[in-house]
Motif scaffolding. Structure first.
Motif, mmCIF file in Angstrom:
data_model
loop_
_atom_site.group_PDB
_atom_site.id
_atom_site.type_symbol
_atom_site.label_atom_id
_atom_site.label_comp_id
_atom_site.label_asym_id
_atom_site.label_seq_id
_atom_site.Cartn_x
_atom_site.Cartn_y
_atom_site.Cartn_z
ATOM 1 N N THR A 192 9.923 12.199 8.869
ATOM 2 C CA THR A 192 9.116 12.857 9.893
ATOM 3 C C THR A 192 7.637 12.488 9.781
ATOM 4 O O THR A 192 6.836 12.888 10.616
ATOM 5 C CB THR A 192 9.254 14.386 9.791
ATOM 6 O OG1 THR A 192 8.692 14.844 8.549
ATOM 7 C CG2 THR A 192 10.715 14.798 9.868
ATOM 8 N N THR A 244 16.035 20.507 15.604
ATOM 9 C CA THR A 244 15.991 21.790 14.920
ATOM 10 C C THR A 244 16.840 21.679 13.665
ATOM 11 O O THR A 244 18.063 21.833 13.692
ATOM 12 C CB THR A 244 16.525 22.921 15.820
ATOM 13 O OG1 THR A 244 15.792 22.943 17.040
ATOM 14 C CG2 THR A 244 16.396 24.274 15.124
ATOM 15 N N ASN A 302 11.237 14.898 14.661
ATOM 16 C CA ASN A 302 10.426 16.100 14.802
ATOM 17 C C ASN A 302 10.851 16.969 15.973
ATOM 18 O O ASN A 302 10.350 18.087 16.133
ATOM 19 C CB ASN A 302 8.942 15.734 14.926
ATOM 20 C CG ASN A 302 8.313 15.404 13.583
ATOM 21 O OD1 ASN A 302 8.521 16.119 12.599
ATOM 22 N ND2 ASN A 302 7.550 14.324 13.519
ATOM 23 N N THR A 303 11.772 16.475 16.799
ATOM 24 C CA THR A 303 12.298 17.297 17.893
ATOM 25 C C THR A 303 13.615 17.975 17.513
ATOM 26 O O THR A 303 14.119 18.792 18.273
ATOM 27 C CB THR A 303 12.527 16.444 19.164
ATOM 28 O OG1 THR A 303 13.598 15.526 18.937
ATOM 29 C CG2 THR A 303 11.279 15.685 19.557
ATOM 30 N N MET A 354 16.878 23.700 20.059
ATOM 31 C CA MET A 354 16.347 22.353 19.945
ATOM 32 C C MET A 354 15.397 22.055 21.097
ATOM 33 O O MET A 354 15.542 22.617 22.179
ATOM 34 C CB MET A 354 17.490 21.340 19.948
ATOM 35 C CG MET A 354 18.379 21.405 18.720
ATOM 36 S SD MET A 354 19.593 20.068 18.692
ATOM 37 C CE MET A 354 20.421 20.450 17.148
ATOM 38 N N LYS A 355 14.455 21.171 20.838
ATOM 39 C CA LYS A 355 13.481 20.861 21.860
ATOM 40 C C LYS A 355 14.120 20.080 23.002
ATOM 41 O O LYS A 355 15.088 19.357 22.822
ATOM 42 C CB LYS A 355 12.314 20.076 21.251
ATOM 43 C CG LYS A 355 11.533 20.872 20.209
ATOM 44 C CD LYS A 355 10.370 20.080 19.657
ATOM 45 C CE LYS A 355 9.606 20.878 18.621
ATOM 46 N NZ LYS A 355 8.460 20.120 18.057
ATOM 47 N N LYS A 356 13.523 20.230 24.180
ATOM 48 C CA LYS A 356 14.081 19.612 25.377
ATOM 49 C C LYS A 356 14.198 18.102 25.231
ATOM 50 O O LYS A 356 15.179 17.500 25.683
ATOM 51 C CB LYS A 356 13.203 19.957 26.583
ATOM 52 C CG LYS A 356 13.754 19.449 27.904
ATOM 53 C CD LYS A 356 12.892 19.890 29.064
ATOM 54 C CE LYS A 356 13.447 19.362 30.382
ATOM 55 N NZ LYS A 356 12.603 19.783 31.536
ATOM 56 N N SER A 357 13.220 17.471 24.579
ATOM 57 C CA SER A 357 13.254 16.015 24.441
ATOM 58 C C SER A 357 14.470 15.564 23.641
ATOM 59 O O SER A 357 15.087 14.537 23.952
ATOM 60 C CB SER A 357 11.971 15.513 23.783
ATOM 61 O OG SER A 357 11.750 16.169 22.546
ATOM 62 N N PHE A 358 14.844 16.342 22.610
ATOM 63 C CA PHE A 358 16.022 15.965 21.834
ATOM 64 C C PHE A 358 17.296 16.211 22.633
ATOM 65 O O PHE A 358 18.252 15.427 22.558
ATOM 66 C CB PHE A 358 16.098 16.733 20.522
ATOM 67 C CG PHE A 358 17.339 16.401 19.732
ATOM 68 C CD1 PHE A 358 17.434 15.200 19.051
ATOM 69 C CD2 PHE A 358 18.427 17.258 19.712
ATOM 70 C CE1 PHE A 358 18.576 14.862 18.340
ATOM 71 C CE2 PHE A 358 19.577 16.936 19.008
ATOM 72 C CZ PHE A 358 19.653 15.741 18.325
#
Length: 221
Positions: free
Chosen positions: A66, A111, A108-109, A1-5
């Motif tokens: 999204t 996964t 969108n962040t 998963m993206k860091k922001s999430f």
């Protein structure tokens, strides 16, 4: 998963009640599908924030959330307010557009698997197979909204197509776990799974699978 999430999830863990995961049978570590009750907006939050396997359980979510252009229509048909309520004109003029500004950057962040309801649905299943091939799990909320803060007892069957696909491409007899989210009791109950039988056609067993899931996701017993 993206860091922001991941940052957002840490914040949500800090400000929402902690949830424990209770398994009716021990989890065997195999790729599978978790099918929880929706529990309003709280169910998806609990599954991606507090579920024991939230790091690898990839959620299905409506692809419309999204896309900022599609969010307003999605909000209006998803019963975000009680139809006919006194403030409906205000909600209708503000909430869809507020959601369009906030939801896509967050979703969108994540996964997960965008769910399409047109010819692009093949993308949904291909992405799901990718995650299963990697050893991950899927989280699918099968209930349809039926009104303000409510969902149908009957569940969708379309997502079950992932079972014969997983067998053909991966050789996995896919397990489907009913999950009851007891938000008030701060517990996620994972029930005994129902297993797809690759020796039978999906049409011959889908009602059996659906019955197990529908009964299991409605109560903790």
């Amino acid at each position: 998963m993206k860091k922001s999430f991941l940052v957002l999830r840490r914040i949500l863990r800090a400000v929402t009640p902690q949830m424990k995961t209770v398994w009716e049978v021990p989890y065997d570590g195999e790729p599978c599908v978790f099918c929880p009750n929706h529990a309003g907006v709280l169910g998806p939050i609990d599954m991606v924030v507090h579920f024991e396997l939230c790091d690898t359980a990839r959620p299905w979510f409506n692809a419309a959330v999204t896309n900022p252009k599609e969010v307003p229509a999605y909000v209006r048909q998803d019963y975000w307010w009680k139809p006919g309520c006194r403030l409906e004109p205000l909600y209708n003029a503000t909430l869809p557009y507020l959601a369009a500004a906030l939801m896509p950057p967050v979703l969108n962040t994540v996964t997960g698997v965008p769910v399409y309801h047109d010819m692009r649905v093949i993308k949904t299943f291909r992405k799901s197979i990718e995650f299963l091939r990697a050893g991950d799990q899927l989280t699918i909320f099968p209930q349809q909204p039926s009104g303000y803060k409510s969902h149908h007892f009957e569940i969708n069957k379309g997502f079950l197509q992932i079972a014969p696909m997983a067998w053909r491409t991966l050789g996995i007899a896919l397990k489907f776990y009913p999950v009851f989210i007891d938000h008030a009791g701060h517990t996620i109950y994972v029930k005994k799974p129902v297993v797809f039988d690759p020796s039978r056609k999906l049409a011959e067993q889908e009602h059996e699978i659906v019955d197990v899931l529908a009964n299991g996701l409605l109560s903790k017993t």
